[in-house]
Design a protein around this motif. Sequence first.
Motif, PDB file in Angstrom:
ATOM      1  N   SER A 175       0.832  -1.203   0.000  1.00  0.00           N
ATOM      2  CA  SER A 175       0.000   0.000   0.000  1.00  0.00           C
ATOM      3  C   SER A 175       0.869   1.256   0.000  1.00  0.00           C
ATOM      4  O   SER A 175       0.612   2.216  -0.742  1.00  0.00           O
ATOM      5  CB  SER A 175      -0.923  -0.010   1.217  1.00  0.00           C
ATOM      6  OG  SER A 175      -1.677   1.188   1.292  1.00  0.00           O
ATOM      7  N   HIS A 179       0.777   3.938  -3.131  1.00  0.00           N
ATOM      8  CA  HIS A 179       0.356   5.323  -2.941  1.00  0.00           C
ATOM      9  C   HIS A 179       1.489   6.304  -3.245  1.00  0.00           C
ATOM     10  O   HIS A 179       1.254   7.394  -3.790  1.00  0.00           O
ATOM     11  CB  HIS A 179      -0.172   5.525  -1.520  1.00  0.00           C
ATOM     12  CG  HIS A 179      -1.539   4.963  -1.316  1.00  0.00           C
ATOM     13  ND1 HIS A 179      -1.927   4.339  -0.151  1.00  0.00           N
ATOM     14  CD2 HIS A 179      -2.621   4.919  -2.138  1.00  0.00           C
ATOM     15  CE1 HIS A 179      -3.192   3.945  -0.256  1.00  0.00           C
ATOM     16  NE2 HIS A 179      -3.627   4.287  -1.452  1.00  0.00           N
ATOM     17  N   ARG A 184      -3.678   3.310  -6.771  1.00  0.00           N
ATOM     18  CA  ARG A 184      -4.763   3.086  -5.824  1.00  0.00           C
ATOM     19  C   ARG A 184      -4.658   1.680  -5.243  1.00  0.00           C
ATOM     20  O   ARG A 184      -4.065   0.784  -5.852  1.00  0.00           O
ATOM     21  CB  ARG A 184      -6.117   3.270  -6.507  1.00  0.00           C
ATOM     22  CG  ARG A 184      -6.429   4.709  -6.874  1.00  0.00           C
ATOM     23  CD  ARG A 184      -7.760   4.827  -7.598  1.00  0.00           C
ATOM     24  NE  ARG A 184      -7.678   4.318  -8.960  1.00  0.00           N
ATOM     25  CZ  ARG A 184      -8.730   4.207  -9.770  1.00  0.00           C
ATOM     26  NH1 ARG A 184      -9.932   4.550  -9.348  1.00  0.00           N
ATOM     27  NH2 ARG A 184      -8.571   3.739 -11.008  1.00  0.00           N
ATOM     28  N   ALA A 186      -6.953  -1.503  -3.455  1.00  0.00           N
ATOM     29  CA  ALA A 186      -8.268  -2.094  -3.204  1.00  0.00           C
ATOM     30  C   ALA A 186      -8.122  -3.297  -2.285  1.00  0.00           C
ATOM     31  O   ALA A 186      -7.062  -3.942  -2.248  1.00  0.00           O
ATOM     32  CB  ALA A 186      -8.908  -2.532  -4.530  1.00  0.00           C
ATOM     33  N   ILE A 206      -9.426   1.216   6.091  1.00  0.00           N
ATOM     34  CA  ILE A 206     -10.309   2.134   5.367  1.00  0.00           C
ATOM     35  C   ILE A 206     -10.147   3.559   5.890  1.00  0.00           C
ATOM     36  O   ILE A 206      -9.956   4.508   5.122  1.00  0.00           O
ATOM     37  CB  ILE A 206     -11.774   1.673   5.504  1.00  0.00           C
ATOM     38  CG1 ILE A 206     -11.985   0.325   4.792  1.00  0.00           C
ATOM     39  CG2 ILE A 206     -12.728   2.736   4.936  1.00  0.00           C
ATOM     40  CD1 ILE A 206     -13.317  -0.338   5.105  1.00  0.00           C
ATOM     41  N   ARG A 209      -6.979   5.368   5.257  1.00  0.00           N
ATOM     42  CA  ARG A 209      -6.753   5.509   3.819  1.00  0.00           C
ATOM     43  C   ARG A 209      -5.582   4.679   3.304  1.00  0.00           C
ATOM     44  O   ARG A 209      -4.898   5.058   2.355  1.00  0.00           O
ATOM     45  CB  ARG A 209      -6.573   6.977   3.430  1.00  0.00           C
ATOM     46  CG  ARG A 209      -7.871   7.808   3.578  1.00  0.00           C
ATOM     47  CD  ARG A 209      -8.959   7.263   2.643  1.00  0.00           C
ATOM     48  NE  ARG A 209     -10.156   8.083   2.652  1.00  0.00           N
ATOM     49  CZ  ARG A 209     -11.263   7.821   3.362  1.00  0.00           C
ATOM     50  NH1 ARG A 209     -11.308   6.747   4.154  1.00  0.00           N
ATOM     51  NH2 ARG A 209     -12.312   8.598   3.273  1.00  0.00           N
ATOM     52  N   VAL A 211      -6.375   1.839   2.105  1.00  0.00           N
ATOM     53  CA  VAL A 211      -7.077   1.318   0.936  1.00  0.00           C
ATOM     54  C   VAL A 211      -8.036   2.393   0.417  1.00  0.00           C
ATOM     55  O   VAL A 211      -8.516   3.239   1.181  1.00  0.00           O
ATOM     56  CB  VAL A 211      -7.856   0.015   1.236  1.00  0.00           C
ATOM     57  CG1 VAL A 211      -6.916  -1.080   1.710  1.00  0.00           C
ATOM     58  CG2 VAL A 211      -8.957   0.245   2.250  1.00  0.00           C
ATOM     59  N   ASP A 212      -8.270   2.349  -0.898  1.00  0.00           N
ATOM     60  CA  ASP A 212      -9.123   3.341  -1.559  1.00  0.00           C
ATOM     61  C   ASP A 212     -10.415   2.747  -2.087  1.00  0.00           C
ATOM     62  O   ASP A 212     -11.376   3.481  -2.338  1.00  0.00           O
ATOM     63  CB  ASP A 212      -8.361   3.959  -2.744  1.00  0.00           C
ATOM     64  CG  ASP A 212      -6.966   4.424  -2.358  1.00  0.00           C
ATOM     65  OD1 ASP A 212      -6.878   5.397  -1.597  1.00  0.00           O
ATOM     66  OD2 ASP A 212      -5.985   3.784  -2.787  1.00  0.00           O
ATOM     67  N   ILE A 213     -10.415   1.433  -2.293  1.00  0.00           N
ATOM     68  CA  ILE A 213     -11.562   0.742  -2.889  1.00  0.00           C
ATOM     69  C   ILE A 213     -11.828  -0.515  -2.067  1.00  0.00           C
ATOM     70  O   ILE A 213     -10.896  -1.257  -1.745  1.00  0.00           O
ATOM     71  CB  ILE A 213     -11.283   0.353  -4.358  1.00  0.00           C
ATOM     72  CG1 ILE A 213     -10.888   1.581  -5.190  1.00  0.00           C
ATOM     73  CG2 ILE A 213     -12.486  -0.350  -4.977  1.00  0.00           C
ATOM     74  CD1 ILE A 213     -10.270   1.233  -6.536  1.00  0.00           C
ATOM     75  N   ILE A 242     -15.475   6.587   0.527  1.00  0.00           N
ATOM     76  CA  ILE A 242     -14.559   5.927  -0.396  1.00  0.00           C
ATOM     77  C   ILE A 242     -15.366   5.242  -1.490  1.00  0.00           C
ATOM     78  O   ILE A 242     -16.599   5.291  -1.488  1.00  0.00           O
ATOM     79  CB  ILE A 242     -13.675   4.874   0.320  1.00  0.00           C
ATOM     80  CG1 ILE A 242     -14.561   3.772   0.929  1.00  0.00           C
ATOM     81  CG2 ILE A 242     -12.811   5.519   1.389  1.00  0.00           C
ATOM     82  CD1 ILE A 242     -13.758   2.606   1.425  1.00  0.00           C
ATOM     83  N   THR A 257     -20.078   5.425  -3.966  1.00  0.00           N
ATOM     84  CA  THR A 257     -19.063   6.442  -4.232  1.00  0.00           C
ATOM     85  C   THR A 257     -19.388   7.693  -3.418  1.00  0.00           C
ATOM     86  O   THR A 257     -20.506   7.836  -2.912  1.00  0.00           O
ATOM     87  CB  THR A 257     -19.027   6.812  -5.729  1.00  0.00           C
ATOM     88  OG1 THR A 257     -20.160   7.649  -6.024  1.00  0.00           O
ATOM     89  CG2 THR A 257     -19.061   5.576  -6.621  1.00  0.00           C
TER      90      THR A 257
END
Length: 332
Positions: A175, A179, A184, A186, A206, A209, A211-213, A242, A257
């Motif tokens: 991650s 970044h 990104r 997930a 989450i 941040r 992870v983004d997805i 997110i 979203t």
Amino acid sequence: MTAKRTDVLALGNAIVDVFASAEEDFLIAHELTKGAMMLIDEDRAETLYAAMGPSKIVSGGSAANTIAGLASFGGKGAFIGKVKQDELGKLYKHDLTSLGVAFDTGFASEGPATARSFIIVTPDGERTMNTYLGACQGLTVADVDKAAVQDAEIVYLEGYLWDPPAAKEAFRKASEFAHAAGGRVAITLSDSFCVDRYRDEFLGLIRNRLVDIVFANEAELKSLYQTADFDTALAALRAENIVAAVTRSEKDALAVTPDGIIAEPVFPVERIVDTTGAGDLFAAGFLYGLTSGREVRDSLRLGALAAGEIISHVGARPDISLKTLAGNEGLL
């Protein structure tokens, strides 16, 4: 920014799947929880294999199935996972690379055998998984290729691999690399039992941040927010601000979203044969849509199409080209 050479790079369990059909009496006799994934030791693995009927052996693992699906759409995928240098490990590497997926993780030369999952499919198409993790638990930070991670538009993490502490560190490092390079990240929550074990840690990923997805099914989402009410869980997810994709079996699939919630129906199939890999392949379609510049609704449709194909036959890898199938349906 320089264009990424890989659409999606996944980190996950490298597991060989052993499929067999059985009546529900088999589940009862062997004290198996229908529809769940249970971790087993090597002795239990041997006992189950001896008791199973005729089987089909294919390379699997949740995140690897997703990458195989992405490749079937024509996307560029890569995989990081651990297998031993044994017969099944070599078979696994060959199967994945033959699809055009980059898989350069070094073999484990000692320790447990290559992982395998014994998947019992009952007449209703439900799958019950019993997994011996073996060598795949040996994934460490040293296996995370910085250049490969930074070359990917999206790095996809498998929640099932959150059990071994070393793998968690590998996830965090991936991650960080992603970044730093503008990519990104997930994560798929994988299983409600997995969420039960690591709820606070997943929420931390989450909210911090990392992870983004997020990918989840209805049961996993309810477990994440400790509620029996889906709408309550969905509202809590929406508040995280997110991107998320939520599947609801035969009902529909949702994209959450910051701008709102979009719903798309499932792709119709004549008969459900085996639900193994439905979530994995939904993720493949959705990720392919995102990385090929499509709108979120179209990404949902591609996910639904891939999930529909996979549940129409035994096994968690596509039987036909998803690119061709999507083209025939006017989605590509």
